[in-house]
Motif scaffolding. Structure first.
Motif, PDB file in Angstrom:
ATOM      1  N   HIS A   1       0.856  -1.190   0.000  1.00  0.00           N
ATOM      2  CA  HIS A   1       0.000   0.000   0.000  1.00  0.00           C
ATOM      3  C   HIS A   1       0.889   1.237   0.000  1.00  0.00           C
ATOM      4  O   HIS A   1       1.998   1.227   0.548  1.00  0.00           O
ATOM      5  CB  HIS A   1      -0.915  -0.010   1.229  1.00  0.00           C
ATOM      6  CG  HIS A   1      -2.045   0.972   1.135  1.00  0.00           C
ATOM      7  ND1 HIS A   1      -1.913   2.297   1.497  1.00  0.00           N
ATOM      8  CD2 HIS A   1      -3.326   0.816   0.719  1.00  0.00           C
ATOM      9  CE1 HIS A   1      -3.068   2.915   1.308  1.00  0.00           C
ATOM     10  NE2 HIS A   1      -3.944   2.053   0.836  1.00  0.00           N
ATOM     11  N   LEU A   2       0.398   2.303  -0.599  1.00  0.00           N
ATOM     12  CA  LEU A   2       1.143   3.555  -0.662  1.00  0.00           C
ATOM     13  C   LEU A   2       1.488   4.065   0.732  1.00  0.00           C
ATOM     14  O   LEU A   2       2.587   4.591   0.951  1.00  0.00           O
ATOM     15  CB  LEU A   2       0.329   4.607  -1.420  1.00  0.00           C
ATOM     16  CG  LEU A   2       0.935   6.016  -1.481  1.00  0.00           C
ATOM     17  CD1 LEU A   2       2.266   6.003  -2.220  1.00  0.00           C
ATOM     18  CD2 LEU A   2      -0.043   6.987  -2.155  1.00  0.00           C
ATOM     19  N   THR A   3       0.569   3.898   1.675  1.00  0.00           N
ATOM     20  CA  THR A   3       0.827   4.352   3.038  1.00  0.00           C
ATOM     21  C   THR A   3       2.038   3.649   3.633  1.00  0.00           C
ATOM     22  O   THR A   3       2.856   4.269   4.327  1.00  0.00           O
ATOM     23  CB  THR A   3      -0.401   4.107   3.932  1.00  0.00           C
ATOM     24  OG1 THR A   3      -1.533   4.779   3.368  1.00  0.00           O
ATOM     25  CG2 THR A   3      -0.155   4.618   5.345  1.00  0.00           C
ATOM     26  N   LEU A   4       2.172   2.362   3.353  1.00  0.00           N
ATOM     27  CA  LEU A   4       3.315   1.607   3.863  1.00  0.00           C
ATOM     28  C   LEU A   4       4.603   2.066   3.190  1.00  0.00           C
ATOM     29  O   LEU A   4       5.663   2.118   3.826  1.00  0.00           O
ATOM     30  CB  LEU A   4       3.099   0.112   3.648  1.00  0.00           C
ATOM     31  CG  LEU A   4       1.931  -0.511   4.428  1.00  0.00           C
ATOM     32  CD1 LEU A   4       1.767  -1.979   4.052  1.00  0.00           C
ATOM     33  CD2 LEU A   4       2.156  -0.377   5.926  1.00  0.00           C
ATOM     34  N   ASP A   5       4.509   2.400   1.906  1.00  0.00           N
ATOM     35  CA  ASP A   5       5.691   2.923   1.210  1.00  0.00           C
ATOM     36  C   ASP A   5       6.137   4.243   1.832  1.00  0.00           C
ATOM     37  O   ASP A   5       7.336   4.469   2.059  1.00  0.00           O
ATOM     38  CB  ASP A   5       5.389   3.136  -0.271  1.00  0.00           C
ATOM     39  CG  ASP A   5       5.234   1.825  -1.031  1.00  0.00           C
ATOM     40  OD1 ASP A   5       5.744   0.802  -0.537  1.00  0.00           O
ATOM     41  OD2 ASP A   5       4.611   1.834  -2.104  1.00  0.00           O
ATOM     42  N   LEU A   6       5.190   5.122   2.123  1.00  0.00           N
ATOM     43  CA  LEU A   6       5.529   6.399   2.744  1.00  0.00           C
ATOM     44  C   LEU A   6       6.120   6.190   4.140  1.00  0.00           C
ATOM     45  O   LEU A   6       7.045   6.906   4.543  1.00  0.00           O
ATOM     46  CB  LEU A   6       4.282   7.286   2.830  1.00  0.00           C
ATOM     47  CG  LEU A   6       3.732   7.813   1.501  1.00  0.00           C
ATOM     48  CD1 LEU A   6       2.392   8.494   1.711  1.00  0.00           C
ATOM     49  CD2 LEU A   6       4.716   8.774   0.846  1.00  0.00           C
ATOM     50  N   ALA A   7       5.602   5.186   4.852  1.00  0.00           N
ATOM     51  CA  ALA A   7       6.109   4.911   6.204  1.00  0.00           C
ATOM     52  C   ALA A   7       7.541   4.411   6.173  1.00  0.00           C
ATOM     53  O   ALA A   7       8.296   4.598   7.138  1.00  0.00           O
ATOM     54  CB  ALA A   7       5.210   3.880   6.890  1.00  0.00           C
ATOM     55  N   ARG A   8       7.919   3.790   5.068  1.00  0.00           N
ATOM     56  CA  ARG A   8       9.279   3.246   4.995  1.00  0.00           C
ATOM     57  C   ARG A   8      10.340   4.301   4.715  1.00  0.00           C
ATOM     58  O   ARG A   8      11.534   4.052   4.898  1.00  0.00           O
ATOM     59  CB  ARG A   8       9.341   2.151   3.927  1.00  0.00           C
ATOM     60  CG  ARG A   8       8.738   0.832   4.375  1.00  0.00           C
ATOM     61  CD  ARG A   8       9.213  -0.304   3.513  1.00  0.00           C
ATOM     62  NE  ARG A   8       8.623  -0.276   2.187  1.00  0.00           N
ATOM     63  CZ  ARG A   8       8.997  -1.080   1.185  1.00  0.00           C
ATOM     64  NH1 ARG A   8       9.987  -1.938   1.361  1.00  0.00           N
ATOM     65  NH2 ARG A   8       8.402  -1.017   0.011  1.00  0.00           N
ATOM     66  N   ILE A   9       9.940   5.479   4.262  1.00  0.00           N
ATOM     67  CA  ILE A   9      10.926   6.521   3.918  1.00  0.00           C
ATOM     68  C   ILE A   9      11.824   6.863   5.103  1.00  0.00           C
ATOM     69  O   ILE A   9      13.056   6.811   4.983  1.00  0.00           O
ATOM     70  CB  ILE A   9      10.229   7.775   3.357  1.00  0.00           C
ATOM     71  CG1 ILE A   9       9.607   7.457   1.994  1.00  0.00           C
ATOM     72  CG2 ILE A   9      11.227   8.931   3.229  1.00  0.00           C
ATOM     73  CD1 ILE A   9       8.740   8.578   1.425  1.00  0.00           C
TER      74      ILE A   9
END
Length: 339
Positions: free
Chosen positions: A35-43
């Motif tokens: 999910h995009l939210t998880l991608d943003l959280a990984r930054i």
């Protein structure tokens, strides 16, 4: 220099949680959804591995300067490479048994080489760290700062590291194991950043260059660019990417300023104590949760909660147990003594 550097407690705390949560999110994406939210959280979580390298060089520079003790490399090798071999064997044998149990073909010698020689597991960080300990010894033993001081070294090192990661991404190269990850070329900027900050610490704000680049505007602009590329689906997420280099530099400069003179609370120090053990052991306990959820289907919220609780709790408990004796602590990761 003062004995207790509170900023390092905070940075180690963040680095430990960043590595832990990065791997937790990766399990969720592998087993449930992306999910995009998880991608943003990984930054922000990609900074975990670089933080540990930075902390090591910063502390050694602050403690020893150019007076590095003669037993320095022997001690570092003992405390770093013994856990690397012990955990490397555990993870490699567990993976070998899992693959064979599924009926797949896997050569034992090639598999062990992939794990232990090519550092094909998350302990690759230890190989990187050991190389930088050698570099630290050489840099001070032979007064190499006369030829390349930390300021120009940071600029040159950042460009080299960005080019190195960019080349591998551009060419799509995948050497065996994590072989290209453990080469110090991609991490050299961390060495010079740490040495540069130590040379000005604790009066960092008196340096014009620090006041300039510690300004949060640089960090916010970098994060904005990274988020933009994330929304466009054009980024890969790991600590081995070109965009991580400026993100880490501006994050570290801002954090060293913002955290100055902020005493670390007991919880932060407790995580510091077990950070090495948490780093090494948490995937073992993640695998326990995965084994159970392969047998019994559970909702995502329960899976994520179990990963967090079992992964963190199990790692801390294991580290407490093994550090009851010197030799088991040496094998499975020494517990830090934090005042």
């Amino acid at each position: 220099m003062k004995g207790r550097i509170e900023e390092i407690y905070w940075l180690r705390f963040y680095g430990c949680l960043a590595v832990f949560l990065f791997h937790l999110i990766l399990r969720i994406e592998d087993n449930y959804l992306s999910h995009l939210t998880l991608d943003l959280a990984r930054i922000p979580l990609v900074l975990g591995t670089p933080i540990f390298i930075f902390i090591s060089i910063f502390l050694f520079s602050a403690r020893y300067g150019d007076a590095v003790p003669h037993h320095f490399l022997a001690n570092r090798f003992k405390y770093v490479m013994v856990p690397y071999l012990v955990y490397g064997l555990i993870y490699s044998l567990a993976e070998y048994v899992r693959v064979k149990a599924n009926g797949d073909s896997l050569g034992f010698a090639g598999h062990m080489t992939e794990y232990l020689v090519f550092a094909g597991w998350h302990g690759y960080f230890l190989i990187i760290a050991m190389q930088f300990y050698v570099l630290f010894w050489l840099y001070n033993r032979f007064r190499l700062w006369h030829w390349l001081s930390s300021g120009p070294g940071l600029v040159i090192g950042a460009l080299i590291s960005m080019g190195y990661w960019g080349y591998f991404r551009w060419q799509g190269l995948e050497p065996p194991g994590y072989l290209h990850w453990i080469a110090p070329i991609g991490w050299i900027y961390l060495f010079f950043l740490a040495v540069l900050l130590v040379s000005a610490y604790p009066n960092l704000m008196k340096r014009r260059w620090f006041r300039c680049f510690a300004n949060p505007a640089w960090l916010l602009a970098t994060v904005a660019g990274i988020v933009l590329f994330t929304l466009r689906g054009e980024l890969e997420y790991s600590s081995k990417e070109t965009w991580v280099v400026p993100l880490f530099i501006f994050s570290a400069l801002w954090a060293m300023n913002w955290l100055a003179d902020r005493p670390a609370p007991r919880l932060v120090k407790q995580v510091n104590e077990y950070s090495f053990g948490i780093y090494l052991a948490h995937p073992l306990f993640f695998s326990v949760v995965d084994f159970v959820t392969w047998q019994v289907k559970v909702p995502l919220w329960l899976y994520a909660s179990a990963l967090a609780a079992v992964g963190m709790g199990g790692s801390v408990m294991l580290n407490r147990i093994v550090n009851r004796s010197h030799w088991s602590g040496l094998m499975f990761g020494k517990r830090l003594h934090v005042p």
